[in-house]
Design an enzyme around this catalytic site. Structure first.
Site, PDB file in Angstrom:
ATOM      1  N   ALA A 254       3.532 -12.535  -3.278  1.00  0.00           N
ATOM      2  CA  ALA A 254       4.934 -12.358  -2.863  1.00  0.00           C
ATOM      3  C   ALA A 254       5.518 -10.983  -3.200  1.00  0.00           C
ATOM      4  CB  ALA A 254       5.848 -13.450  -3.411  1.00  0.00           C
ATOM      5  N   ALA A 255       4.691 -10.042  -3.664  1.00  0.00           N
ATOM      6  CA  ALA A 255       5.229  -8.697  -3.911  1.00  0.00           C
ATOM      7  C   ALA A 255       5.720  -8.086  -2.599  1.00  0.00           C
ATOM      8  CB  ALA A 255       4.166  -7.811  -4.542  1.00  0.00           C
ATOM      9  N   GLY A 256       4.924  -8.253  -1.540  1.00  0.00           N
ATOM     10  CA  GLY A 256       5.323  -7.727  -0.230  1.00  0.00           C
ATOM     11  C   GLY A 256       6.578  -8.425   0.295  1.00  0.00           C
ATOM     12  N   ASP A 257       6.686  -9.719   0.051  1.00  0.00           N
ATOM     13  CA  ASP A 257       7.875 -10.461   0.495  1.00  0.00           C
ATOM     14  C   ASP A 257       9.116  -9.994  -0.267  1.00  0.00           C
ATOM     15  OD1 ASP A 257       6.136 -11.978   2.074  1.00  0.00           O
ATOM     16  OD2 ASP A 257       5.847 -13.458   0.487  1.00  0.00           O
TER      17      ASP A 257
HETATM   18  O1  RIB Z   1       3.175 -13.869   0.616  1.00  0.00           O
HETATM   19  C1  RIB Z   1       2.927 -14.884  -0.314  1.00  0.00           C
HETATM   20  C2  RIB Z   1       2.979 -16.229   0.338  1.00  0.00           C
HETATM   21  O2  RIB Z   1       1.921 -16.345   1.265  1.00  0.00           O
HETATM   22  C3  RIB Z   1       2.804 -17.393  -0.592  1.00  0.00           C
HETATM   23  O3  RIB Z   1       4.005 -17.812  -1.190  1.00  0.00           O
HETATM   24  C4  RIB Z   1       2.124 -18.442   0.283  1.00  0.00           C
HETATM   25  O4  RIB Z   1       2.939 -19.537   0.541  1.00  0.00           O
HETATM   26  C5  RIB Z   1       1.748 -17.708   1.547  1.00  0.00           C
HETATM   27  O5  RIB Z   1       2.607 -17.986   2.571  1.00  0.00           O
END
Ligand code: RIB
Length: 308
Positions: A254-257
């Site tokens: 989730a760093a990119g998110d």
């Molecule tokens: O980018 C990370 C995410 O990728 C995780 O939270 C997982 O659910 C997948 O969708």
């Protein structure tokens, strides 16, 4: 009225196991502790936007099943201040899940069973107009059907919003779809796959050419996410390398998110692009020092006080 950021995308419950090394094909490895975290690329981006942008209204659009994971995922977003009115439940599929192994240096392997995320149908996109109304930025990723992403990108543009497309999970995309992105935000792997190249480590000296090639595929601008090297922005007029922050990685999930949610908030607040990139780098750096997807996303105060 506060600026609005809308996220169209996936919600998953993440099942995470820490391992000493990622399993090779056919190998069984003994993992350590097992934990569950709210995740999904779309929901993570919405959560980051919600946690970081108290002066911005954040809306999430997505699909879940009728199960306990759905309640948990919606509660996590609500706690981050995200409006979940447009997260609808579907009878036909369970809530999406992701199986994640995280090794000692923080790198991961992820398998997603999309479930209800696949039920966000292109035919339903028109009904999302209200969710995008007056939005400054609408964020997209690729864990929902591609034709839905394309239809929703068009709708966001019709509503006058700027679009941010995270081409993850990595896959080739049509020029028609890429042209609908105001900001395309691949990491190095996604960039190579979009360009039809072998995936390889990208040297900083190669980045300007890569970004220019990506931009020539249609997006208005490109933010290439470079991990610990930071990110590189190119809109055809301005090119910026915003350096990363060295931190001890615990889990890069989730760093990119987090980066994308933070970038959208900073831009929706009217920050100049240089400042917005730095803000997003800081948020992403903090997130990798902690385990879990939404659990790792920092607060606004933590990002503002972070000096690297
Ligand atoms: O980018 C990370 C995410 O990728 C995780 O939270 C997982 O659910 C997948 O969708």
């Amino acid at each position: 009225m506060k600026p609005i950021v809308c996220v169209v995308g996936s919600l998953n419950m993440d099942f995470v196991v820490k391992v000493d090394h990622l399993p090779a094909p056919g190998e069984t490895v003994l993992g350590r502790d097992f934990q569950m975290f709210p995740g999904g690329k779309g929901a993570n981006q919405a959560c980051a936007a919600g946690k970081l942008g108290s002066s911005v209204d954040v809306r999430m659009v997505g699909r879940v099943g009728y199960d306990a994971f759905a309640d948990h995922l919606k509660a996590s977003l609500s706690a981050a201040g995200v409006d979940v009115t447009y997260v609808h439940a579907t009878q036909s599929q369970p809530t999406g899940i992701a199986l994640i192994w995280v090794e000692s240096a923080g790198q991961n392997s992820i398998v997603v069973a999309a479930g209800a995320n696949n039920e966000l149908a292109a035919s339903e996109v028109e009904a999302l107009r209200a969710a995008m109304r007056d939005a400054r930025y609408v964020l997209f990723q690729l864990e929902t059907p591609l034709d839905t992403v394309e239809a929703a990108l068009k709708l966001a543009r019709e509503e006058g919003a700027k679009t941010i497309l995270d081409p993850a999970p990595a896959q080739p995309l049509s020029l028609d779809l890429l042209r609908l992105a105001d900001i395309l935000t691949p990491n190095e792997t996604e960039a190579c796959i979009l360009l039809g190249r072998a995936v390889r480590h990208v040297e900083l000296s190669d980045v300007p050419v890569l970004a220019n090639q990506l931009r020539s595929m249609g997006p208005q601008s490109v933010v290439l996410k470079l991990g610990e090297k930071g990110c590189y922005y190119d809109d055809g007029v301005k090119q910026i390398h915003s350096p990363g922050f060295p931190v001890k990685a615990c889990d890069t999930t989730a760093a990119g998110d987090t980066f994308n949610g933070a970038l959208a908030i900073a831009l929706a607040e009217g920050q100049p692009i240089e400042t917005a990139l730095r803000f997003a780098n800081r948020a992403a750096a903090i997130s990798i020092t902690r385990i879990g997807a939404q659990a790792s996303i920092p607060s606004r105060m933590e990002v503002d006080q972070f000096s690297g």
